[in-house]
Design a protein around this motif. Structure first.
Motif, PDB file in Angstrom:
ATOM      1  N   VAL A   1       0.825  -1.235  -0.118  1.00  0.00           N
ATOM      2  CA  VAL A   1       0.074  -0.042   0.030  1.00  0.00           C
ATOM      3  C   VAL A   1       0.974   1.277  -0.167  1.00  0.00           C
ATOM      4  O   VAL A   1       1.810   1.212   0.926  1.00  0.00           O
ATOM      5  CB  VAL A   1      -0.913   0.118   1.181  1.00  0.00           C
ATOM      6  N   LEU A   2       0.610   1.908  -0.969  1.00  0.00           N
ATOM      7  CA  LEU A   2       1.422   3.344  -1.037  1.00  0.00           C
ATOM      8  C   LEU A   2       0.694   4.480  -0.939  1.00  0.00           C
ATOM      9  O   LEU A   2      -0.511   4.477  -1.606  1.00  0.00           O
ATOM     10  CB  LEU A   2       2.583   3.107  -2.179  1.00  0.00           C
ATOM     11  N   THR A   3       1.074   5.529  -0.417  1.00  0.00           N
ATOM     12  CA  THR A   3       0.152   6.855  -0.208  1.00  0.00           C
ATOM     13  C   THR A   3       0.953   7.700  -0.896  1.00  0.00           C
ATOM     14  O   THR A   3       2.225   7.947  -1.006  1.00  0.00           O
ATOM     15  CB  THR A   3       0.003   7.162   1.253  1.00  0.00           C
ATOM     16  N   PRO A   4       0.118   9.009  -1.657  1.00  0.00           N
ATOM     17  CA  PRO A   4       0.840   9.912  -2.367  1.00  0.00           C
ATOM     18  C   PRO A   4       1.331  11.010  -1.233  1.00  0.00           C
ATOM     19  O   PRO A   4       0.785  11.238  -0.560  1.00  0.00           O
ATOM     20  CB  PRO A   4      -0.142  10.489  -3.311  1.00  0.00           C
ATOM     21  N   ILE A   5       2.594  11.366  -1.524  1.00  0.00           N
ATOM     22  CA  ILE A   5       3.268  12.384  -0.829  1.00  0.00           C
ATOM     23  C   ILE A   5       3.864  13.332  -1.715  1.00  0.00           C
ATOM     24  O   ILE A   5       4.881  12.871  -2.307  1.00  0.00           O
ATOM     25  CB  ILE A   5       4.267  11.898   0.255  1.00  0.00           C
ATOM     26  N   GLY A   6       3.291  14.451  -2.146  1.00  0.00           N
ATOM     27  CA  GLY A   6       4.192  15.353  -2.905  1.00  0.00           C
ATOM     28  C   GLY A   6       3.651  14.478  -4.514  1.00  0.00           C
ATOM     29  O   GLY A   6       2.696  14.279  -4.670  1.00  0.00           O
ATOM     30  N   ASP A   7       4.798  14.578  -5.052  1.00  0.00           N
ATOM     31  CA  ASP A   7       4.834  13.968  -6.435  1.00  0.00           C
ATOM     32  C   ASP A   7       5.388  12.588  -6.346  1.00  0.00           C
ATOM     33  O   ASP A   7       5.690  11.806  -7.370  1.00  0.00           O
ATOM     34  CB  ASP A   7       5.728  14.765  -7.368  1.00  0.00           C
ATOM     35  N   LYS A   8       5.657  11.851  -5.013  1.00  0.00           N
ATOM     36  CA  LYS A   8       6.203  10.505  -4.872  1.00  0.00           C
ATOM     37  C   LYS A   8       4.990   9.720  -4.066  1.00  0.00           C
ATOM     38  O   LYS A   8       3.983  10.270  -3.543  1.00  0.00           O
ATOM     39  CB  LYS A   8       7.348  10.626  -4.118  1.00  0.00           C
ATOM     40  N   PHE A   9       5.349   8.570  -3.951  1.00  0.00           N
ATOM     41  CA  PHE A   9       4.538   7.634  -3.056  1.00  0.00           C
ATOM     42  C   PHE A   9       5.462   7.292  -1.659  1.00  0.00           C
ATOM     43  O   PHE A   9       6.525   6.821  -2.047  1.00  0.00           O
ATOM     44  CB  PHE A   9       3.906   6.340  -3.849  1.00  0.00           C
ATOM     45  N   GLU A  10       4.609   6.948  -0.609  1.00  0.00           N
ATOM     46  CA  GLU A  10       5.535   6.280   0.248  1.00  0.00           C
ATOM     47  C   GLU A  10       4.796   5.009   0.847  1.00  0.00           C
ATOM     48  O   GLU A  10       3.512   4.910   0.705  1.00  0.00           O
ATOM     49  CB  GLU A  10       5.301   7.438   1.607  1.00  0.00           C
ATOM     50  N   LEU A  11       5.494   3.962   1.214  1.00  0.00           N
ATOM     51  CA  LEU A  11       5.124   2.745   1.671  1.00  0.00           C
ATOM     52  C   LEU A  11       4.547   2.902   2.991  1.00  0.00           C
ATOM     53  O   LEU A  11       5.001   3.271   3.991  1.00  0.00           O
ATOM     54  CB  LEU A  11       6.204   1.866   1.488  1.00  0.00           C
ATOM     55  N   VAL A  12       3.210   2.485   2.883  1.00  0.00           N
ATOM     56  CA  VAL A  12       2.513   2.351   4.454  1.00  0.00           C
ATOM     57  C   VAL A  12       1.879   1.007   4.631  1.00  0.00           C
ATOM     58  O   VAL A  12       1.153   0.889   5.558  1.00  0.00           O
ATOM     59  CB  VAL A  12       1.502   3.501   4.588  1.00  0.00           C
ATOM     60  N   GLY A  13       2.333   0.057   3.635  1.00  0.00           N
ATOM     61  CA  GLY A  13       1.820  -1.170   4.096  1.00  0.00           C
ATOM     62  C   GLY A  13       2.606  -2.418   3.277  1.00  0.00           C
ATOM     63  O   GLY A  13       2.764  -2.082   2.103  1.00  0.00           O
ATOM     64  N   ASP A  14       3.325  -3.307   3.776  1.00  0.00           N
ATOM     65  CA  ASP A  14       4.026  -4.387   3.355  1.00  0.00           C
ATOM     66  C   ASP A  14       3.561  -5.490   3.764  1.00  0.00           C
ATOM     67  O   ASP A  14       4.049  -6.122   4.640  1.00  0.00           O
ATOM     68  CB  ASP A  14       5.297  -3.931   3.288  1.00  0.00           C
ATOM     69  N   ILE A  15       2.557  -6.244   3.272  1.00  0.00           N
ATOM     70  CA  ILE A  15       1.606  -7.060   4.121  1.00  0.00           C
ATOM     71  C   ILE A  15       2.254  -8.350   3.330  1.00  0.00           C
ATOM     72  O   ILE A  15       2.266  -8.562   1.883  1.00  0.00           O
ATOM     73  CB  ILE A  15       0.194  -6.933   3.875  1.00  0.00           C
ATOM     74  N   SER A  16       2.959  -9.503   3.914  1.00  0.00           N
ATOM     75  CA  SER A  16       3.711 -10.587   3.316  1.00  0.00           C
ATOM     76  C   SER A  16       2.594 -11.441   2.771  1.00  0.00           C
ATOM     77  O   SER A  16       3.325 -11.752   1.519  1.00  0.00           O
ATOM     78  CB  SER A  16       4.590 -11.154   4.525  1.00  0.00           C
ATOM     79  N   LEU A  17       1.617 -11.948   3.101  1.00  0.00           N
ATOM     80  CA  LEU A  17       0.915 -12.855   2.479  1.00  0.00           C
ATOM     81  C   LEU A  17      -0.695 -12.539   2.717  1.00  0.00           C
ATOM     82  O   LEU A  17      -0.802 -12.329   3.827  1.00  0.00           O
ATOM     83  CB  LEU A  17       1.414 -14.200   3.216  1.00  0.00           C
ATOM     84  N   GLY A  18      -1.500 -12.930   1.674  1.00  0.00           N
ATOM     85  CA  GLY A  18      -2.751 -13.049   1.754  1.00  0.00           C
ATOM     86  C   GLY A  18      -3.501 -13.489   0.438  1.00  0.00           C
ATOM     87  O   GLY A  18      -2.670 -13.261  -0.665  1.00  0.00           O
TER      88      GLY A  18
END
Length: 149
Positions: free
Chosen positions: A46-63
């Protein structure tokens, strides 16, 4: 961040949804490359927009899919839901709450909690694997489990 375990670029599906109701769309990526999946499913970022880039806010290993955005929220962000199965886990739906900084990396352990059929919007359906020939890197075909009751 999820890293490819094979020399090729990982296959993925992506969806966009405003998870924090700020008017900007988060990018949700389900990595379904053969070497990034296991019996417990594939990785979700899951990535959220921060300015003109994206920041990782979720790195869920399996599902496994279906992967949904739930109506429930924690810290102003919608909870996500994934199907848990494989690796000896009892099949069930797990909801992933946002803790103020990100989503939990492991959907089979707290703070993830049972979904219990909460209403939500489906981002990735169970038929996602029918769209491509994805096989496990070592163990053969990826066969998504039946959806938990």
């Amino acid at each position: 961040m999820l890293a490819a375990k094979s020399p090729k670029v990982p296959e993925f599906e992506e969806a966009f949804y405003d998870l924090d109701n700020d008017g900007r769309m988060e990018r949700i990526i389900y990595v379904i490359d053969s070497c990034n999946c296991g019996t417990g499913g594939c990785g979700l970022m899951v990535l959220t927009p921060i300015g003109d880039k994206f920041e990782l806010v979720g790195d869920i290993s399996l599902g496994w899919p279906p992967i949904e955005v739930l109506e429930t929220t924690h810290n102003g962000w919608h909870d996500l839901s994934v199907h848990i199965s494989g690796g000896g886990a009892m099949p069930h739906r797990a909801a992933l709450p946002f803790d103020g900084k990100g989503y939990p990396s492991n959907a089979s352990m707290p703070p993830a909690y049972p979904n219990n059929d909460q209403p939500g919007t489906t981002l990735f359906e169970t038929d996602i694997f029918n769209k491509r020939d994805v096989r496990f890197c070592v163990t053969g075909d990826i066969t998504p489990p039946a959806v938990a009751p």
